[in-house]
Design an enzyme around this catalytic site. Structure first.
Site, short mmCIF file in Angstrom:
data_model
loop_
_atom_site.label_atom_id
_atom_site.label_comp_id
_atom_site.label_asym_id
_atom_site.label_seq_id
_atom_site.Cartn_x
_atom_site.Cartn_y
_atom_site.Cartn_z
N LYS A 79 45.13 -39.51 -39.68
CA LYS A 79 45.37 -39.93 -38.29
C LYS A 79 45.81 -41.39 -38.22
CE LYS A 79 42.18 -36.58 -36.27
NZ LYS A 79 40.90 -36.37 -35.56
N SER A 132 38.66 -33.11 -31.56
CA SER A 132 38.90 -34.55 -31.63
C SER A 132 39.69 -35.10 -30.44
CB SER A 132 39.63 -34.90 -32.93
OG SER A 132 40.89 -34.26 -32.99
#
Length: 769
Positions: A709, A666
């Site tokens: 996140k 990511s």
């Protein structure tokens, strides 16, 4: 040989062979025969067995040795038998005796084969006599050399029946007689050995039991004198098993073990193991079940009172109760196979309330609660139990949890299922497959118990911090519910409603003595902790109350008082400081502790050989993302206005906090943005964070952990976040106040990020060429 005319005496229940000396009682017939013999030459008469169906054809010629009286005073005679004779026709004679014509039978000379048979038979006879300890008879038999005479000694053998002795009498051939005797004597020896062994075993067993009985009685008497009560508890076990409420198969198995215990006695080395097994079986709640609460409103109220937020988990529990209530209302079975459905897996970082949520579920259902810690378990026997053949064997943790709960339908929390290991002792995660499979666990068999245990009505709740370490087959048996962390508002509400009252009680304070303002709680949540859960928050509250308890009460704690009580803030917004130069981009990541921000730094190094170096304890996937990012920048350098000379310099990518392992795809868009920022000399905007995997063509690919996140972005003070387009459905799980605080940009190409995430050229620094 010349025939003779002799008086005959037929004997009942006795067969005489040549070479025997026997006393006989003289009845009328015997007296007549003996008297007739004494009047003849040689005092001979014929002795023949009396047959039931016919007259005997053979007999033995005997001489009268002496006539007198027996010990009881009745007339008797002593006769010595000689050679065999065949009986001819009957004749009349003087006196009352019956006279017959007899013809002596001769055996002929002994052959060499007859002597060999005689030697073999002599060995067998000696073996028989040795078993009877007839040592004088052994000497007499050993002295006989003639095979015929040796064979005729069988007339004394008590193990031969009269029919067999009559067969020997009628068999004139010596070899034939010896063969018969060898066969019969071998059979007798074999039967004697078996009989003697049985007698010996029975005798030893009886002696052992008598000895043990005597010792036990003595031990009872000694303990009685000492006031210690009865020593033998076998009868107690039988009574306990018979009176216990056990299933039929369990009762049968328990009674078998009680029987072994009773037969073996106190000296049985397995007695202790059997008692431990029986204690375990009797302690299990085989037929005990608690009644579930079916009031859905009351259940929801309990969950709301125990936990703030966690709506998805609460809805799942209420759904479970609703389905169960419907099954009961329709008369469908909820016990005994496939009753509880899929296992719930609560996954999330530490401190978000996974374990305490299991306790709330048990209280909501009205069930017993028991926790099974699986962290660090590497032995399969910890789950299935040890086999009883091992010293110190114990049941597995599942059986022990059932025993501890006291019911067959508790809530069992399998804590830290992601930290189960495996080694040469087996794979505990594989053993959990049967435990957690609703199609199999109604007949779960623990190795120690070796009995079927119905786990179908047990509500299993598993907890985990990360999902990657859970085996796929085990993960497939569980229903995932993610608890990704709390927002700042959630933390303040949890502290106000749960943490503050609990810590006040532990510090022996009341609400009126110490008061914490909401602004102080928000200050702690924002600048003193940076975590997904509330454990650090609670520790700081505990420290605050301990310090406040030493001051003059009552006291009110506001934001300005926190510095004196718990020190200066540990976390401050640093994004603007970290991104103040080109080449630094803010990424978002997920760790075992929850979501976190990740600052990626890029730098050009002197030299003209090019190349890429990556530091920061990165995994292979993250290193590949760095290489892909550089390849994308090289391929599109002209499009972004990057000079080829810049790309000839070596490039260094660094991810700070090098002591913390980092991996995952990511960070691809963040690395690409950092490289473009460095090469163009344009800063990345401080309020921007991003996440996503990048391809060689610049496509932004989806990632995981969106909720965690975004929570981390909000905690770090970011206001804008870039997400892959295919992650847009994940926004439905993000709390509304988080989405309100963040501007989320959905992108499909890295160019979209570069177009708005970089500051204008005039505000940036010019990178060195």
């Amino acid at each position: 040989m010349t025939s003779k005319r002799l008086p005959v005496l037929f004997l009942e229940d006795i067969v005489l062979l040549p070479g025997m000396v026997v006393p006989i009682e003289l009845d009328e017939a015997a007296q007549a025969a003996v008297d007739a013999a004494r009047t003849s030459a040689g005092s001979e008469l014929l002795l023949a067995p009396r047959l039931e169906d016919r007259y005997a054809t053979h007999g033995v010629i005997a001489t009268v040795q002496r006539v007198g009286k027996s010990r009881d005073g009745s007339p008797a005679a002593v006769l010595r038998t000689g050679e065999r004779a065949s009986i001819g026709g009957g004749v009349t004679g003087p006196g009352a005796a019956l006279w017959v014509e007899v013809e002596p039978v001769t055996a002929g000379a002994a052959t060499e084969h007859a002597r060999e048979l005689a030697a073999e038979y002599k060995q067998l006879v000696v073996s028989v006599l040795q078993r009877r300890e007839a040592w004088q008879v052994i000497e007499s038999v050993s002295a006989i050399d003639d095979p015929g005479s040796l064979a005729d000694t069988a007339g004394w053998a008590p193990y031969l029946s009269n029919d067999r002795k009559r067969e020997l009498l009628e068999t004139s051939d010596v070899e034939a007689r010896l063969r018969l005797l060898i066969e019969w004597t071998r059979d007798f020896l074999a039967e004697s050995e078996v009989s003697d062994k049985i007698d010996s075993d029975v005798r030893e067993s009886v002696e052992k039991r008598n000895r043990e009985y005597l010792l036990r009685e003595q031990l009872k008497a000694i303990r009685k004198e000492l006031g210690e009560g009865e020593a033998d508890g076998n009868d107690d076990y039988r009574a306990r098993v018979e009176s216990a409420d056990l299933p039929d198969n369990v009762r049968e198995a328990a009674l078998r073990e009680v029987g072994k215990l009773e037969r073996g006695g106190e000296q049985n080395p397995e007695a202790g193991w059997i008692r431990t097994w029986l204690d375990t079986v009797l302690e299990l709640p085989w037929t005990v079940r608690t009644e579930d609460t079916v009031d859905l409103e009351a259940a929801r109220a309990v969950l709301d009172a125990d936990h703030h937020g966690l709506d998805e988990v609460k809805e799942r529990i209420v759904e479970y109760l609703g389905v169960r209530a419907r099954r009961e209302s329709r008369g469908l079975s909820v016990v005994g196979g496939r009753g509880s459905g899929a296992v719930i897996l609560l996954a999330g970082p530490p401190g978000v309330g996974k374990t305490s949520l299991g306790e709330s579920v048990a209280r909501t259902l009205g069930r017993k609660f028991v926790r099974v810690a699986l962290g660090g378990v590497r032995d399969e026997a910890e789950i299935r139990g040890h086999r009883r053949t091992y010293v110190g064997a114990l049941p597995g943790r599942i059986v022990r949890a059932i025993r501890e709960s006291g019911s067959m339908n508790p809530v069992v929390l399998l804590d830290e299922v992601d930290k189960v290991g495996s080694d040469y002792r087996g794979d505990p995660a594989a053993a959990l497959l049967e435990v957690l499979d609703p199609a199999q666990n109604h007949t779960f068999r623990d190795h120690y118990l070796d009995l079927d245990l119905d786990l179908s009505d047990v509500l299993f709740i598993a907890t985990a911090n990360v999902l990657e370490t859970i085996p796929q087959a085990l993960f497939d048996r569980m229903e995932l519910i993610s608890i990704d962390g709390y927002t700042e508002s959630d933390k303040v509400a949890i502290a106000r409603d749960f943490l503050v009252p609990r810590q006040l009680e532990r510090a022996a304070l009341s609400d009126g003595e110490v008061t914490v303002t909401e602004d102080a709680l928000r200050e702690i949540a924002a600048n003193y902790t940076r975590e997904a859960g509330v454990r650090s928050f609670e520790r700081l509250l505990a420290k605050t109350f301990r310090k406040a308890a030493l001051k003059e009460l009552p006291v009110t704690i506001g934001p300005a008082d926190l510095k004196d009580l718990i020190g200066r803030p540990r976390f401050m917004p640093e994004s603007s400081e970290r991104t103040a130069v080109p080449g630094v981009a803010t990424g978002l990541a997920v760790t075992g502790m929850g979501g976190d921000v990740l600052y990626i730094e890029a730098s050009l190094l002197p030299g003209d050989k090019g190349g890429l170096s990556v530091t920061g304890q990165l995994g292979d996937v993250m290193k590949e993302s760095a290489q892909i990012a550089l390849s994308y920048v090289r391929a599109h350098a002209e499009e972004f206005g990057i000079s080829p000379e810049q790309l000839d310099h070596p490039i260094h990518l660094h991810v700070p906090a090098g002591a913390v392992p980092k991996d995952g795809p990511s960070a691809g868009v963040t690395m690409t943005t950092a490289l473009i920022s460095l090469l163009l000399g344009r800063n990345v905007r401080a309020e921007v964070g991003m996440t996503g995997e990048v391809s060689l063509t610049g496509r932004v690919l989806p990632i995981g952990g969106v909720k965690q996140k975004l929570l981390a972005a909000q905690r770090a003070g970011l206001t804008e976040v870039y997400l892959p387009q295919r992650n847009e459905p994940d926004l439905d799980e993000v709390p509304a106040d988080v989405l309100k605080a963040l501007t989320v940009h959905i992108v499909s190409d890295v160019r979209e990020i570069l177009a708005s995430a970089l500051e204008p050229v005039s505000t940036g620094l010019v990178a060195a060429a």
